[in-house]
Design a protein around this motif. Structure first.
Motif, PDB file in Angstrom:
ATOM      1  N   GLN A 237       0.810  -1.220   0.000  1.00  0.00           N
ATOM      2  CA  GLN A 237       0.000   0.000   0.000  1.00  0.00           C
ATOM      3  C   GLN A 237       0.845   1.272   0.000  1.00  0.00           C
ATOM      4  O   GLN A 237       0.340   2.358  -0.303  1.00  0.00           O
ATOM      5  N   PRO A 239       3.365   3.633  -1.580  1.00  0.00           N
ATOM      6  CA  PRO A 239       3.980   3.854  -2.893  1.00  0.00           C
ATOM      7  C   PRO A 239       5.463   4.185  -2.839  1.00  0.00           C
ATOM      8  O   PRO A 239       6.153   4.043  -3.847  1.00  0.00           O
ATOM      9  N   ARG A 247       4.717   0.766  -9.530  1.00  0.00           N
ATOM     10  CA  ARG A 247       3.392   1.274  -9.132  1.00  0.00           C
ATOM     11  C   ARG A 247       2.375   1.048 -10.242  1.00  0.00           C
ATOM     12  O   ARG A 247       1.224   0.678  -9.975  1.00  0.00           O
ATOM     13  N   MET A 251      -0.977  -1.350  -9.804  1.00  0.00           N
ATOM     14  CA  MET A 251      -2.347  -0.866 -10.024  1.00  0.00           C
ATOM     15  C   MET A 251      -3.123  -1.820 -10.928  1.00  0.00           C
ATOM     16  O   MET A 251      -4.316  -2.053 -10.730  1.00  0.00           O
ATOM     17  N   ASP A 254      -3.953  -5.125  -8.782  1.00  0.00           N
ATOM     18  CA  ASP A 254      -4.842  -5.020  -7.621  1.00  0.00           C
ATOM     19  C   ASP A 254      -4.474  -6.077  -6.584  1.00  0.00           C
ATOM     20  O   ASP A 254      -5.283  -6.910  -6.184  1.00  0.00           O
TER      21      ASP A 254
END
Length: 395
Positions: A237, A239, A247, A251, A254
């Motif tokens: 979680q 970054p 990153r 994304m 997920d």
């Protein structure tokens, strides 16, 4: 056969080729028993091929380089036509794009097995009359290595699809290895393989001097227990632990843990060929991509080893250094060595330079005869379905 395929004699190759084909057929049976064959039931995935295409392709590869005396992978390089009327149209990866392999109307499983048996019989007959020098044995060593590599890819696919291992290929346990660090003083090593050492992949040519500064490296791979601390600390979680590309990858995935981890209350389970077991804390974390390995390293204030550092450490023979349980990410892009020239299998290395990352070592799924401290595997950074982990390093 425990001897390296790189130096295997003709009699050793005969035994190994039959052994490799038994494994290929056992794996195909596992796919068929689970209802997967042509790939129609599967979503097209760039890292995998339809199982029946894989079966025909392995035999076609052996036919191409041994029975048809092809000197390169150029579609016009073979001296004879395929034993299958449409063999080249179905199984030549240079002319059959990956997306098309899922749409082909292939022969039945029985017909492809017959083709495989016939190719192998003819290969063995030709091998029985071959010379014993490296040049004469080169095509046989190439097709053996290729089938062994395809074997590991099919095992990766079984794991990804949650299909049980065939009984002929039982899972290998990984012992609880002591964790620690090893300091190396640095120095000059010969990176790559030397001539006259048997079979050498083109991306290993040739051995050349490489200066390696002093460094400290983990004696063993990062474990599930260690990686679980990163997960519990919000590693997925936060970054700041992830690169820009990492990153972006995260994304799309997920994800909040490695791909085979399953949350069970306050504990973790993991998937092992369709079976959910309690996550073994002592085992190396597996099925993690480069971005996940890099994020963990940032969290710990360390980094991945370079390819040269990995080879330096592995070649040192240090008794505390453990390798071969899982493939290992390095921080080095996959690049050619000085003076690189592609070998007969032209597409093996060259198309993957720079875009892929260097991966070293071996895994518990790698055949013993394939293991070599010089072997260079290469993967896209986001690939996490391999039997792959990592260790950390620091200057």
């Amino acid at each position: 056969m425990n001897v390296s395929f790189r130096t295997a004699s003709a009699p050793e190759l005969m035994t190994a080729l039959q052994d490799a084909r038994r494994d290929t057929l056992a794996l195909i049976e596992a796919f068929l028993a689970a209802g997967f064959g042509t790939g129609v039931q599967l979503a097209a995935r760039p890292e995998f091929n339809p199982p029946l295409w894989e079966l025909g392709h392995v035999a076609w590869f052996a036919e191409w380089y041994v029975l048809r005396d092809a000197r390169s992978s150029d579609p016009t390089a073979a001296h004879r036509t395929s034993m299958l009327t449409k063999g080249d149209d179905w199984f030549d990866p240079n002319t059959v794009a990956h997306r098309m392999r899922w749409k082909l109307e292939l022969p039945s499983a029985g017909a492809l097995k017959t083709y495989c048996h016939e190719v192998l019989d003819r290969v063995l007959d030709k091998l029985s009359r071959a010379g014993g020098d490296d040049n004469s044995l080169y095509p046989y060593r190439l097709v053996l290595a290729y089938e062994d590599m395809r074997r590991e890819l099919m095992l990766e696919q079984l794991q990804a699809l949650g299909i049980a291992l065939p009984p002929e290929l039982p899972a290998q346990a990984i012992p609880n290895w002591a964790q620690g660090e090893i300091d190396f003083p640095g120095g000059t090593i010969q990176l790559g393989s030397a001539p006259d050492t048997g079979f050498v992949f083109d991306n290993e040519k040739w051995a050349h001097a490489c200066r390696v500064p002093a460094f400290t490296i983990d004696s063993a791979l990062v474990t599930n227990a260690q990686y679980a601390e990163f997960v519990a600390d919000g590693g997925y979680q936060n970054p700041q632990f992830w690169s820009v590309n990492g990153r972006a990858w995260l994304m799309l995935q997920d994800r909040s843990a490695p791909r085979d981890w399953i949350r069970d209350g306050r504990h973790w389970l993991c998937d092992r060929f369709g079976r959910h077991i309690v996550l073994p804390g002592h085992e190396p974390v597996r099925h993690v991509g480069l971005y996940e390995a890099q994020a963990y390293c940032v969290w710990t204030g360390r980094r991945l080893p370079t390819e040269a550092e990995w080879e330096y450490a592995a070649m040192s023979g240090h008794p505390a250094l453990r390798w071969g349980d899982l493939w290992e990410w390095t921080c080095s892009p996959f690049e050619p060595y000085p003076g690189f020239e592609p070998d007969a299998y032209r597409e093996y290395s060259e198309p993957h330079f720079i875009s892929h990352q260097s991966v070293r070592g071996a895994s518990v799924m790698t055949r013993q005869r394939m293991r070599s401290l010089k072997f260079r595997r290469f993967c896209l950074p986001g690939r996490d379905n391999m039997f792959i982990g990592f260790r950390t390093c620091v200057l």
